[in-house]
Scaffold this motif. Structure first.
Motif: not given
Length: 221
Positions: A51, A53, A103, A105, A141, A221
């Protein structure tokens, strides 16, 4: 273990809901969803999908290493596929989040940028011309399977800019993504391209193909 490109044969193509026998697909590894990341394919995908993150941490370093490793193999494909007569246009599958989302990416596009820098062949062009118009849930997810409806939803959320310089009579388009799960993303992007360029020659290159009993079709993603 060294990696090499593997052609998805006709029998395997039938295992992926949204692929057709006329599709030209190659991949580098196999990915087993839900299995340990200690296999080479799972480890590679696990690191690629880290991620945003994790940026600024040791985990992000693993992601960058995985991206660079894949880029080396893509650069070899760039060296071999394009010729003076055939320019190859590389289209990365868009991420599930738009570029203003925290998020966001765009790892597929970034891998292609790295690969282009490593390639010795000037006849490759990164065509980051398909973009997503709204945020969607990533397939990693969710366990939802939406089949044909998901394919239509993906096509509806994609918009395409003209590919400058592209000649459908002589050039090749490669759709690039990390994991082949059902072929939904590949099919959605291919359909969008064909709306603008109905005579386009289109192939797909994946980092890995999923090997599992049931394959879902959801935005990644």
């Amino acid at each position: 273990m060294s990696l090499r490109f593997i052609t998805l044969d006709a029998d395997d193509i039938e295992s992926y809901e949204h692929l057709e026998t006329t599709d030209s697909i190659v991949y580098l590894q196999e990915y087993s969803s839900g299995s340990s990341f200690h296999t080479e394919g799972n480890s590679l995908i696990y690191n690629l999908k880290k991620s945003p993150d994790t940026k600024g941490t040791m985990q992000w370093g693993y992601k960058e290493q995985a991206m660079t490793r894949v880029a080396r193999f893509i650069s070899s494909a760039m060296d071999n596929l394009a010729t003076d007569e055939k320019t190859v246009y590389w289209i990365p599958v868009p991420p599930s989040k738009i570029d203003t989302h925290e998020q966001f990416d765009d790892r597929m596009n970034q891998i292609l940028i790295k690969a282009e820098k490593l390639s010795n062949n000037p006849h490759n062009i990164i065509a980051n011309n398909i973009y997503q118009t709204r945020n969607r849930e990533a397939s990693s997810t969710t366990n939802k399977s939406r089949g044909v409806e998901a394919l239509k939803a993906l096509e509806d959320q994609y918009e395409m800019r003209d590919i400058l310089g592209y000649d459908a009579e002589s050039d090749l388009i490669i759709i690039f993504d990390d994991v082949l799960t059902s072929g939904c993303h590949f099919r959605a992007v291919k359909n969008v391209v064909l709306k603008s360029y109905p005579n386009a020659e289109i192939g797909g290159i994946f980092v890995a193909r999923t090997v599992k009993a049931q394959q879902d079709c959801n935005p990644e993603f």
